[in-house]
Enzyme design. Sequence first.
Site, PDB file in Angstrom:
ATOM      1  N   SER A  40       0.882  -1.155   0.000  1.00  0.00           N
ATOM      2  CA  SER A  40       0.000   0.000   0.000  1.00  0.00           C
ATOM      3  C   SER A  40       0.921   1.205   0.000  1.00  0.00           C
ATOM      4  CB  SER A  40      -0.911   0.010   1.219  1.00  0.00           C
ATOM      5  OG  SER A  40      -0.163  -0.213   2.379  1.00  0.00           O
ATOM      6  N   CYS A  41       0.802   2.008  -1.047  1.00  0.00           N
ATOM      7  CA  CYS A  41       1.712   3.135  -1.182  1.00  0.00           C
ATOM      8  C   CYS A  41       1.394   4.188  -0.128  1.00  0.00           C
ATOM      9  CB  CYS A  41       1.646   3.709  -2.588  1.00  0.00           C
ATOM     10  SG  CYS A  41       0.004   3.808  -3.265  1.00  0.00           S
ATOM     11  N   ILE A  42       1.991   5.323  -0.295  1.00  0.00           N
ATOM     12  CA  ILE A  42       1.815   6.500   0.568  1.00  0.00           C
ATOM     13  C   ILE A  42       1.899   6.224   2.059  1.00  0.00           C
ATOM     14  CG2 ILE A  42       0.809   8.132  -1.013  1.00  0.00           C
ATOM     15  CD1 ILE A  42      -1.904   7.008  -0.494  1.00  0.00           C
TER      16      ILE A  42
END
Lengths: 415, 101
Positions: B99-101
């Site tokens: 999951s980015c960010i």
Amino acid sequence: MKSLVILGAGTAGTMMANKLHHALNPVEWRITIVDRDNVHYYQPGFLFIPFGLYQPEDVVRPRTDFLPKGVTFIPQEVDRIDGNHDQVILSNGQTLHYEVLVVATGAEVVPEETEGMKAELWYKDIFDFYTFEGSTQLAKKLQNWQGGNLVINLAETLIKCPVAPLEFTFLADAFFEDKGIRDKVNITYVTPLSGAFTKPKATAMLSTLLDEKKIKVVPDFYLARVDNERKVLVSYDEQEVPFDLLVTVPVNKGSKMVERSGLGDEDGLNFMPTDKYTLQAKKFDNVFVIGDATNIPASKAGSVAHFEGEILLENVLSYIQGEALEARFDGHSNCFIETGHGKAALIDFNYETEPLPGKFPWPLLGPMDLLKPTRLNHVGKLAFKWVYWHMLLTGKTLPVPTHMSMSGKIKEETV
Amino acid sequence: METLLTPTLELDKEGYLKNPAQWTPELARDFAAKANIVLTDKHFDVLNWLRAKHAEGVPLTIRKVGASGIVDIKKFYELFPGGPLKVSSKIAGIPKPASCI
């Protein structure tokens, strides 16, 4: 004369207009910036409005106050980008030819994406706080709300300012405590993520805080619909969470203009495929993308737009000179997280390095604690409003390095 | 089950296959059995799509799977109960979705 066009006069677009105006020869280049209206919102301020900490007038200014003389502002909706012919078509039919295009059209909340979200209870018992209208309506609601089940929900994993819903949750806890009704409010944080945040060390710190404040977390909850009649959230795997008051972060999408231009990513969220290092659009060499409009795996936040701005300026200038694009964005993000009662935490990270504990060197206020709620961090958060209006938008260099630095950070379990 | 997980297969801490090239349909069935899933053709359609996208370097999300034209999100949850993207990625022999960010 050559033409550089910027779409969007929000944080990123306004900043780029100032930087490029400063850097490009006005005899050679005409700079035009387009946005649908002349209202600039200080979006980080929306968080404080529901609790009466900011008033609506604190967060609104005319866009033109921050644009340099010599840059043409066109208040008009953009219909689409015609990248094959290097032109932008406005909704009044006007076309703008460009040699270089900067897309800074941002992200917006789209409650219509979720069944039952924008229905009978919208702005009665269901509110967002990512819009001016949502945050001001919620302020009125909270003034007289007597308690019950307060649910904060993220409808998607990919949202603007991923820490904002946590900040809202902490501020709500403090707000009800100060009001003397905290014992009448159950606060539940419902998220599609597996924990409070995306990165492990920050999640651990934030989970401890949520625990201390008696806030229940429901993880892995991917919202399918809102049942208005029964006042419950229903997930795709039929889990249910009841609410009396729902504060939602609806699905975030890029501009509809991106969709009309056929330039969106394949998930249908209208973010533009962009090189995560150079910020050049994947599809056209003379198109660059900045801020929330990109699909790069970095936070959608003002600090990110600022760091990207430094890189983008260099790369646009290189492109104009016919040189290789050498400046590389590292995914740097720097966010204050309000934790309530006049304290905040600070996180600083990039593509490769998750938020770590330690100290963050800050030239004006002195070193700040990372991943730890302190009063000084809160002062930093409030000071950011002044920095935003007076330095960030006008493209001035901030006293924070563009690339993330390991200075002061503590890497491993030595803490 | 253990006999199929030959010593040459390298798994990460959470049991995801480190090298997607080592994946075979048999291995998928084995991973699936551990998650109490019996794989059907529909499951394999999803797994093959995930593997193809991973090979292209596309970051995966539940929403992207839902927009793939192979399954909608509801069906995706039915096929891979729990966290469908995490479960299906493991069975597909690709890394845990970041999951980015």
